[in-house]
Design a protein around this motif. Structure first.
Motif, PDB file in Angstrom:
ATOM      1  N   UNK A 263       0.819  -1.012  -0.381  1.00  9.08           N
ATOM      2  CA  UNK A 263       0.209   0.397  -0.059  1.00  9.08           C
ATOM      3  C   UNK A 263       1.213   1.180   0.063  1.00  9.08           C
ATOM      4  N   UNK A 264       2.259   1.191   0.402  1.00  7.14           N
ATOM      5  CA  UNK A 264       2.867   2.735   0.993  1.00  7.14           C
ATOM      6  C   UNK A 264       3.748   2.570  -0.231  1.00  7.14           C
ATOM      7  N   UNK A 265       4.186   0.995  -0.853  1.00 12.50           N
ATOM      8  CA  UNK A 265       5.245   2.225  -1.633  1.00 12.50           C
ATOM      9  C   UNK A 265       4.602   1.763  -3.819  1.00 12.50           C
ATOM     10  N   UNK A 266       3.464   1.047  -3.525  1.00 13.06           N
ATOM     11  CA  UNK A 266       2.762   0.049  -4.327  1.00 13.06           C
ATOM     12  C   UNK A 266       3.934  -0.458  -5.505  1.00 13.06           C
ATOM     13  N   UNK A 267       4.889  -1.490  -5.271  1.00 15.45           N
ATOM     14  CA  UNK A 267       5.287  -1.982  -5.244  1.00 15.45           C
ATOM     15  C   UNK A 267       4.815  -3.618  -5.983  1.00 15.45           C
ATOM     16  N   UNK A 268       5.225  -4.643  -6.133  1.00 15.91           N
ATOM     17  CA  UNK A 268       3.992  -6.392  -6.092  1.00 15.91           C
ATOM     18  C   UNK A 268       5.173  -6.379  -4.652  1.00 15.91           C
ATOM     19  N   UNK A 269       4.587  -7.946  -4.140  1.00 12.55           N
ATOM     20  CA  UNK A 269       5.606  -8.811  -3.262  1.00 12.55           C
ATOM     21  C   UNK A 269       4.758  -9.495  -4.078  1.00 12.55           C
ATOM     22  N   UNK A 270       5.636 -10.515  -2.467  1.00 17.08           N
ATOM     23  CA  UNK A 270       5.805 -12.148  -3.403  1.00 17.08           C
ATOM     24  C   UNK A 270       5.396 -12.882  -2.465  1.00 17.08           C
ATOM     25  N   UNK A 271       4.709 -14.457  -2.015  1.00 21.45           N
ATOM     26  CA  UNK A 271       4.560 -15.022  -0.671  1.00 21.45           C
ATOM     27  C   UNK A 271       5.405 -16.058  -0.583  1.00 21.45           C
ATOM     28  N   UNK A 272       5.965 -15.957   0.507  1.00 29.73           N
ATOM     29  CA  UNK A 272       7.606 -16.044   0.893  1.00 29.73           C
ATOM     30  C   UNK A 272       7.564 -17.240   2.401  1.00 29.73           C
ATOM     31  N   UNK A 273       7.948 -18.410   2.146  1.00 29.75           N
ATOM     32  CA  UNK A 273       7.061 -19.642   3.200  1.00 29.75           C
ATOM     33  C   UNK A 273       8.890 -19.846   3.949  1.00 29.75           C
ATOM     34  N   UNK A 274       9.386 -19.794   4.631  1.00 27.75           N
ATOM     35  CA  UNK A 274      11.145 -20.442   5.321  1.00 27.75           C
ATOM     36  C   UNK A 274      11.426 -19.752   6.483  1.00 27.75           C
ATOM     37  N   UNK A 275      12.831 -20.531   6.708  1.00 31.69           N
ATOM     38  CA  UNK A 275      13.172 -20.885   8.735  1.00 31.69           C
ATOM     39  C   UNK A 275      14.633 -19.219   8.276  1.00 31.69           C
ATOM     40  N   UNK A 276      13.687 -18.440   9.257  1.00 32.39           N
ATOM     41  CA  UNK A 276      14.663 -17.568   9.298  1.00 32.39           C
ATOM     42  C   UNK A 276      14.887 -16.687  10.363  1.00 32.39           C
ATOM     43  N   UNK A 277      16.209 -16.001  11.149  1.00 32.65           N
ATOM     44  CA  UNK A 277      16.711 -15.285  12.238  1.00 32.65           C
ATOM     45  C   UNK A 277      15.245 -14.757  12.762  1.00 32.65           C
ATOM     46  N   UNK A 278      14.621 -14.748  13.802  1.00 34.72           N
ATOM     47  CA  UNK A 278      13.668 -13.372  13.829  1.00 34.72           C
ATOM     48  C   UNK A 278      14.324 -12.172  14.858  1.00 34.72           C
ATOM     49  N   UNK A 279      13.881 -11.416  15.027  1.00 35.80           N
ATOM     50  CA  UNK A 279      14.879 -10.161  16.332  1.00 35.80           C
ATOM     51  C   UNK A 279      13.668  -9.932  17.236  1.00 35.80           C
ATOM     52  N   UNK A 280      13.637  -9.967  18.435  1.00 40.07           N
ATOM     53  CA  UNK A 280      13.125  -9.904  19.666  1.00 40.07           C
ATOM     54  C   UNK A 280      12.344  -8.693  19.728  1.00 40.07           C
ATOM     55  N   UNK A 281      11.377  -7.971  18.521  1.00 39.15           N
ATOM     56  CA  UNK A 281      11.552  -6.466  18.416  1.00 39.15           C
ATOM     57  C   UNK A 281       9.984  -6.137  19.122  1.00 39.15           C
ATOM     58  N   UNK A 282       9.016  -7.097  19.496  1.00 36.62           N
ATOM     59  CA  UNK A 282       8.062  -6.463  19.830  1.00 36.62           C
ATOM     60  C   UNK A 282       8.457  -6.779  21.649  1.00 36.62           C
TER      61      UNK A 282
END
Ligand code: MSP
Length: 592
Positions: free
Chosen positions: A168-187
């Motif tokens: 919505x913000x930039x108007x650029x297309x997105x793609x679906x991604x499923x992967x194992x990642x490292x997460x940062x505890x931003x919360x």
């Protein structure tokens, strides 16, 4: 160890006393620089130049550079059929060249593909990991390659016809991604980040603080900080896990530390940044992720984020597909690089988007740089009026008489008396457009004074007797030019230098304190400090032609050939008349 702790404490205190570390965003090398990129750099440069001018003992440091990892850079290189490292090198050099041409006075230019940066990212990652802020998880979601960001459903728009989702913000297309990642505890950093954002003058202009606080009013999700290496291989490997690469935004943000030598302790001499200049599109990364990453690593977040809005072109967003991207090198061929700097800082305001238009640039530069500033210098230095080519000393009695009898002289004095204080207040807030406004008002007052005092009439008849009055008029005009030249140094460094060179102002007398030495102050302080500014020769080597009017020639703008300055000049025009005349001149020549 002890030294490190002391330094850390010093750093966590109010502000490292003399250090003033300023950064620009680092620029993606997927395309050549445009005026929006130059704008970020020019704001940071003008800010630093002002700091050096106003606080000569401060240790001001400006860092800029290029952001070279990630899928979109990989793709851009592939599209150009060039090896990715060579592609990065070429575009990075173009940024370097444009910034040099624009006299961006940076102390460092960092590239994220440099070894020093890779080391810093690895160390930063290890610190976050060892402090327990990173964990591994299965991740699925929408990824936007252009913006290098994961987006939630509420941040997307679905195009029913094609089935494609867009940010919505930039108007650029997105793609679906499923992967194992490292997460940062931003919360876990929601409250700390909110507290940081809410500190006085942390986010400027204030409207961007509100945007951040709105985002922070919803729970922050944890963020993915790595991608599988088999998907994104043009990136920095995660330390200890070659199957993953570091998320490009975490990689990019750490540049602000690597430039200072992090993890070597010397980085603490400059940390935290006094000001980080960014565009509004990268607010979330700098206003939420970045302080959270730093707090998680035990480091102080920046003192201030200065957020600017964007340039549109004739009302449209700049984009390659619309073929309306403004190349700073081409723009500088039309307006000169100093002209372009002046236009960007004079016309741009941080809180709302600015519209870049050729007609507007022409009108402003002709009216302000050529007619108001350049023309006044030419007239004050004209051989017909100033045959001995001097910057004279005012004569006390004539100064008093002019201030008593000529209204325009009083207005000039008042304008100059307020110049330093007003411009200082504007510079402190990066309000460069108001500095330009205030300076132009002083120069208009000087032009009006020159017209009202009619110095050319003193050249007819009794010249010997008229000499002291003529010298006083020229001295007052040159004082106005000198003061405006000193004030404008951060905005148009080369033009200001040429102006001050022509007036033979020594390097030691171009500082902010020297704004107090002028006829206006002398006239109210009675202590004639003007004696320290004796009459002296103008610099015969440099030209009095500072900025030539730009004339439109068919579709190409060119700077007009130098014109001899007529004396006497025509009646001085009011501001309205001047703008009208400049606009008319532009219209006539543009359509010719
Ligand atoms: N690489 C990231 C920044 C990483 S910083 C750790 C990036 N790069 S960028 O090249 O896309 O943008 C760099 C800067 O240029 C940003 O501040 C951005 O806002 C600015 N601009 C890009 N287009 C612009 C305009 N049209 N107008 C004004 N500034 C614009 O984002």
């Amino acid at each position: 160890m002890l030294i490190r702790r002391i330094k850390l404490l010093k750093c966590l205190g109010a502000r490292c006393s003399s250090s003033h570390y300023v950064t620009t965003p680092i620029f993606y090398v997927n395309a050549a620089p445009h005026i929006g990129h130059l704008y970020s750099a020019v704001i940071a440069d003008a800010h630093c130049r002002y700091q050096r001018l106003r606080y000569p003992t401060a240790d001001v440091r400006l860092c800029t550079g290029t952001d070279e990892h990630g899928t979109k850079i990989q793709q851009a290189a592939a599209n150009h059929k060039v090896p990715v490292d060579q592609y990065c090198q070429e575009i990075s050099s173009r940024y370097r060249e444009v910034f040099q041409a624009a006299h961006i006075h940076n102390d460092d230019f960092i590239r994220t593909t440099e070894e020093r940066h890779k080391q810093a990212v690895a160390q930063f990652w290890r610190t976050l990991h060892s402090r327990g802020h990173i964990y591994s998880a299965a991740y699925s979601g929408w990824y936007c390659v252009s913006d290098e960001v994961f987006l939630t459903d509420s941040q997307l728009r679905l195009d029913e016809a094609s089935g494609t989702r867009y940010s919505l913000e930039s108007g650029h297309p997105v793609e679906w991604t499923e992967e194992t990642n490292y997460m940062f505890r931003l919360s876990q950093f929601q409250d700390d980040v909110r507290h940081w954002v809410k500190q006085e003058a942390r986010i400027r202009p204030a409207k961007f603080e509100k945007i951040l606080l709105d985002t922070l009013s919803e729970p922050l999700p944890d963020v993915s900080v790595s991608r599988p290496s088999n998907r994104v291989h043009w990136a920095i490997p995660v330390p200890g896990d070659a199957s993953q690469t570091v998320y490009v935004w975490l990689d990019a943000l750490v540049n602000y530390l690597s430039s200072l030598g992090y993890p070597n302790e010397e980085f603490l001499d400059h940390w935290p940044p006094a000001q980080q200049v960014i565009g509004k599109d990268i607010l979330k990364f700098h206003g939420i992720y970045w302080p959270a990453f730093l707090l998680a690593a035990g480091l102080q977040p920046p003192q201030q984020l200065y957020v600017h809005s964007h340039w549109t072109v004739d009302g449209q967003k700049m984009s390659k597909s619309k073929h309306n991207v403004v190349d700073p090198v081409q723009a500088a061929q039309q307006y000169t690089m100093e002209g372009l700097r002046y236009f960007l800082l004079r016309e741009g305001v941080a809180h709302s988007d600015g519209n870049y238009s050729h007609v507007k640039a022409l009108r402003i530069l002709n009216s302000e740089m050529a007619d108001t500033l350049g023309n006044l210098l030419s007239r004050a230095c004209a051989k017909s009026l100033n045959p001995r080519q001097v910057y004279p000393q005012p004569h006390v009695e004539h100064l008093a008489d002019l201030l008593r009898s000529v209204d325009a002289a009083k207005r000039l004095r008042d304008s100059l008396l307020q110049l330093s204080e007003r411009c200082e207040a504007h510079y402190e807030c990066n309000h460069f457009h108001l500095v330009a406004d205030t300076t132009m008002a002083a120069l208009h007052a000087a032009n009006n004074f020159f017209e009202s005092a009619r110095p050319w009439e003193l050249k007819t008849g009794n010249e010997g007797a008229n000499e002291p009055r003529l010298a006083t008029i020229i001295a007052m005009t040159m004082d106005a030019l000198r003061l405006c030249g000193i004030v404008l140094q951060p905005i148009i460094p080369q033009l200001a230098t040429r102006l001050l060179d022509k007036l033979s102002v020594p390097a030691s007398q171009r500082g902010w304190d020297c704004l107090n030495e002028n006829f206006a102050r002398d006239s109210i302080s009675r202590s004639s400090s003007s004696s320290s500014r004796r009459s002296h020769d103008l610099d015969g080597q440099s030209s009095a032609m500072l900025f030539q009017r730009i004339m439109e020639e068919k579709d190409k703008a060119v700077q007009q050939k130098p014109q001899p300055q007529p004396q006497p000049a025509k009646r001085s025009k009011s501001k309205k008349e001047r703008l009208k005349a400049a606009a008319a001149a532009t219209t006539i020549t543009t359509t010719s």
